[in-house]
Design a protein around this motif. Structure first.
Motif, PDB file in Angstrom:
ATOM      1  N   TRP A 114       3.344   3.727   4.935  1.00 14.76           N
ATOM      2  CA  TRP A 114       2.838   4.184   6.336  1.00 14.76           C
ATOM      3  C   TRP A 114       0.649   3.974   6.164  1.00 14.76           C
ATOM      4  O   TRP A 114       0.793   3.657   5.198  1.00 14.76           O
ATOM      5  CB  TRP A 114       2.533   5.027   6.442  1.00 14.76           C
ATOM      6  N   TYR A 115      -0.065   3.171   7.213  1.00 21.49           N
ATOM      7  CA  TYR A 115      -1.139   2.648   6.612  1.00 21.49           C
ATOM      8  C   TYR A 115      -1.703   2.998   7.721  1.00 21.49           C
ATOM      9  O   TYR A 115      -1.593   2.713   8.998  1.00 21.49           O
ATOM     10  CB  TYR A 115      -0.901   0.706   6.941  1.00 21.49           C
ATOM     11  N   GLY A 116      -2.914   4.270   7.587  1.00 16.88           N
ATOM     12  CA  GLY A 116      -3.878   4.532   8.476  1.00 16.88           C
ATOM     13  C   GLY A 116      -4.872   3.370   8.865  1.00 16.88           C
ATOM     14  O   GLY A 116      -5.498   2.632   7.482  1.00 16.88           O
ATOM     15  N   ASP A 117      -5.601   4.340   9.192  1.00 13.61           N
ATOM     16  CA  ASP A 117      -7.759   4.158   9.172  1.00 13.61           C
ATOM     17  C   ASP A 117      -8.523   3.445   7.585  1.00 13.61           C
ATOM     18  O   ASP A 117      -8.889   2.341   7.460  1.00 13.61           O
ATOM     19  CB  ASP A 117      -8.386   4.398   9.690  1.00 13.61           C
ATOM     20  N   THR A 118      -7.766   4.161   6.894  1.00 11.99           N
ATOM     21  CA  THR A 118      -8.310   4.342   5.614  1.00 11.99           C
ATOM     22  C   THR A 118      -7.057   4.895   4.315  1.00 11.99           C
ATOM     23  O   THR A 118      -7.750   4.819   3.146  1.00 11.99           O
ATOM     24  CB  THR A 118      -9.401   5.771   5.186  1.00 11.99           C
ATOM     25  N   ALA A 119      -5.769   4.561   4.537  1.00 10.36           N
ATOM     26  CA  ALA A 119      -5.374   4.912   2.929  1.00 10.36           C
ATOM     27  C   ALA A 119      -3.602   4.227   3.454  1.00 10.36           C
ATOM     28  O   ALA A 119      -3.615   3.645   4.797  1.00 10.36           O
ATOM     29  CB  ALA A 119      -4.686   6.433   3.026  1.00 10.36           C
ATOM     30  N   ILE A 120      -3.164   4.088   3.021  1.00 14.32           N
ATOM     31  CA  ILE A 120      -1.939   3.357   2.404  1.00 14.32           C
ATOM     32  C   ILE A 120      -0.744   4.090   1.424  1.00 14.32           C
ATOM     33  O   ILE A 120      -1.441   4.125   0.830  1.00 14.32           O
ATOM     34  CB  ILE A 120      -1.385   1.588   2.511  1.00 14.32           C
ATOM     35  N   THR A 121       0.024   4.605   2.089  1.00 10.27           N
ATOM     36  CA  THR A 121       0.922   5.675   1.343  1.00 10.27           C
ATOM     37  C   THR A 121       2.503   4.582   1.537  1.00 10.27           C
ATOM     38  O   THR A 121       3.050   3.915   2.384  1.00 10.27           O
ATOM     39  CB  THR A 121       1.305   6.960   2.547  1.00 10.27           C
ATOM     40  N   ILE A 122       2.910   5.022   0.211  1.00 13.76           N
ATOM     41  CA  ILE A 122       4.435   4.534  -0.770  1.00 13.76           C
ATOM     42  C   ILE A 122       5.379   6.059   0.150  1.00 13.76           C
ATOM     43  O   ILE A 122       5.008   6.796  -1.403  1.00 13.76           O
ATOM     44  CB  ILE A 122       4.146   3.565  -1.226  1.00 13.76           C
ATOM     45  N   ASN A 123       6.421   6.162   0.611  1.00 18.51           N
ATOM     46  CA  ASN A 123       7.017   7.662   0.718  1.00 18.51           C
ATOM     47  C   ASN A 123       6.303   8.413   0.610  1.00 18.51           C
ATOM     48  O   ASN A 123       6.691   9.606  -0.544  1.00 18.51           O
ATOM     49  CB  ASN A 123       8.088   7.446  -0.698  1.00 18.51           C
ATOM     50  N   VAL A 148       3.199  -6.202   3.290  1.00 17.08           N
ATOM     51  CA  VAL A 148       4.052  -5.692   2.558  1.00 17.08           C
ATOM     52  C   VAL A 148       5.495  -6.145   3.189  1.00 17.08           C
ATOM     53  O   VAL A 148       5.883  -6.622   3.661  1.00 17.08           O
ATOM     54  CB  VAL A 148       3.549  -4.307   2.925  1.00 17.08           C
ATOM     55  N   VAL A 149       5.576  -6.172   1.458  1.00 19.74           N
ATOM     56  CA  VAL A 149       7.558  -6.994   0.996  1.00 19.74           C
ATOM     57  C   VAL A 149       8.589  -5.737   1.703  1.00 19.74           C
ATOM     58  O   VAL A 149       8.501  -5.457  -0.079  1.00 19.74           O
ATOM     59  CB  VAL A 149       7.346  -8.371   0.622  1.00 19.74           C
ATOM     60  N   HIS A 150       9.766  -5.512   1.508  1.00 20.30           N
ATOM     61  CA  HIS A 150      10.899  -5.202   2.050  1.00 20.30           C
ATOM     62  C   HIS A 150      10.991  -4.394   2.190  1.00 20.30           C
ATOM     63  O   HIS A 150      11.723  -3.185   1.942  1.00 20.30           O
ATOM     64  CB  HIS A 150      11.772  -5.685   0.285  1.00 20.30           C
ATOM     65  N   ALA A 151       9.761  -3.484   2.599  1.00 12.10           N
ATOM     66  CA  ALA A 151       9.857  -1.760   2.780  1.00 12.10           C
ATOM     67  C   ALA A 151      11.156  -1.583   3.797  1.00 12.10           C
ATOM     68  O   ALA A 151      11.212  -2.349   4.589  1.00 12.10           O
ATOM     69  CB  ALA A 151       8.735  -1.740   3.559  1.00 12.10           C
ATOM     70  N   ALA A 152      11.482  -0.169   3.704  1.00 10.64           N
ATOM     71  CA  ALA A 152      12.742   0.216   4.675  1.00 10.64           C
ATOM     72  C   ALA A 152      11.657   0.077   6.206  1.00 10.64           C
ATOM     73  O   ALA A 152      12.907  -0.357   7.281  1.00 10.64           O
ATOM     74  CB  ALA A 152      13.356   1.057   4.222  1.00 10.64           C
ATOM     75  N   LYS A 153      10.942   0.841   6.335  1.00 10.66           N
ATOM     76  CA  LYS A 153       9.990   1.180   7.484  1.00 10.66           C
ATOM     77  C   LYS A 153       8.740   0.959   6.876  1.00 10.66           C
ATOM     78  O   LYS A 153       7.894   1.584   6.373  1.00 10.66           O
ATOM     79  CB  LYS A 153      10.207   2.311   7.453  1.00 10.66           C
ATOM     80  N   LEU A 154       7.634   0.477   7.764  1.00 10.81           N
ATOM     81  CA  LEU A 154       6.283  -0.155   7.736  1.00 10.81           C
ATOM     82  C   LEU A 154       5.735   0.262   9.076  1.00 10.81           C
ATOM     83  O   LEU A 154       6.357   0.646  10.373  1.00 10.81           O
ATOM     84  CB  LEU A 154       6.080  -1.332   7.616  1.00 10.81           C
ATOM     85  N   THR A 155       4.869   1.886   9.246  1.00  7.77           N
ATOM     86  CA  THR A 155       4.349   2.641  10.736  1.00  7.77           C
ATOM     87  C   THR A 155       2.686   2.058  10.280  1.00  7.77           C
ATOM     88  O   THR A 155       2.303   1.812   8.950  1.00  7.77           O
ATOM     89  CB  THR A 155       4.522   3.735  10.501  1.00  7.77           C
TER      90      THR A 155
END
Length: 109
Positions: free
Chosen positions: A47-56, A93-100
Motif C-alpha cells: 500500500w502506497y499513500g502520500d507519506t508511507a509505503i506499507t508491506i502487509n 515494486v516487483v512481484h507484489a500480490a496486490k499494489l494499492t
C-alpha cells in the motif's frame, strides 16, 4: 529499463558508492534523471499513500531511502557538471500480490 536505450535514455545498474551501498538503477534521458529503487515483495500486499509505503500492514522506510538516494545522486552529478542536476526518485515494486496507490501527488514515483 534497458529497452529505454533506443529512445534517448542511458541506464546504469547497481551503481556502487564507496560505502558499499548502491543505487539499484539510474536512468538519464529526455525526461530527466531518475534513481530507481527496486523492491521485491513477492506475494505481499503493498500500500502506497502520500507519506508511507506499507508491506502487509508494516510501515517501511522505502520513501525516505529513495528520497535520500536521489538527493545524494543530485549532489554528485551537480558537482561534476557544474550546474544543478535535479534527480527524481522512483520506487519499482516487483512481484507484489496486490499494489494499492492512494494519493494524487506522491513524493516518490
Amino acid at each position: 529499463m534497458d529497452r529505454l536505450r533506443g529512445h534517448g535514455w542511458f541506464t546504469l545498474h547497481a551503481v556502487q558508492w564507496a560505502t558499499g551501498t548502491d543505487v539499484d538503477h539510474l536512468a538519464i534521458g529526455p525526461a530527466g534523471v531518475f534513481t530507481v529503487n527496486s523492491k521485491r515483495h513477492p506475494g505481499k500486499t503493498v500500500w502506497y499513500g502520500d507519506t508511507a509505503i506499507t508491506i502487509n500492514g508494516s510501515r517501511t522506510r522505502h520513501i525516505a531511502a529513495s528520497q535520500s538516494e536521489a538527493r545524494r545522486v543530485s549532489r554528485v552529478l551537480s558537482h561534476a557538471c557544474g550546474f544543478s542536476v535535479p534527480v527524481r526518485p522512483v520506487i519499482s515494486v516487483v512481484h507484489a500480490a496486490k499494489l494499492t496507490v492512494k494519493g494524487a501527488n506522491p513524493p516518490v514515483l
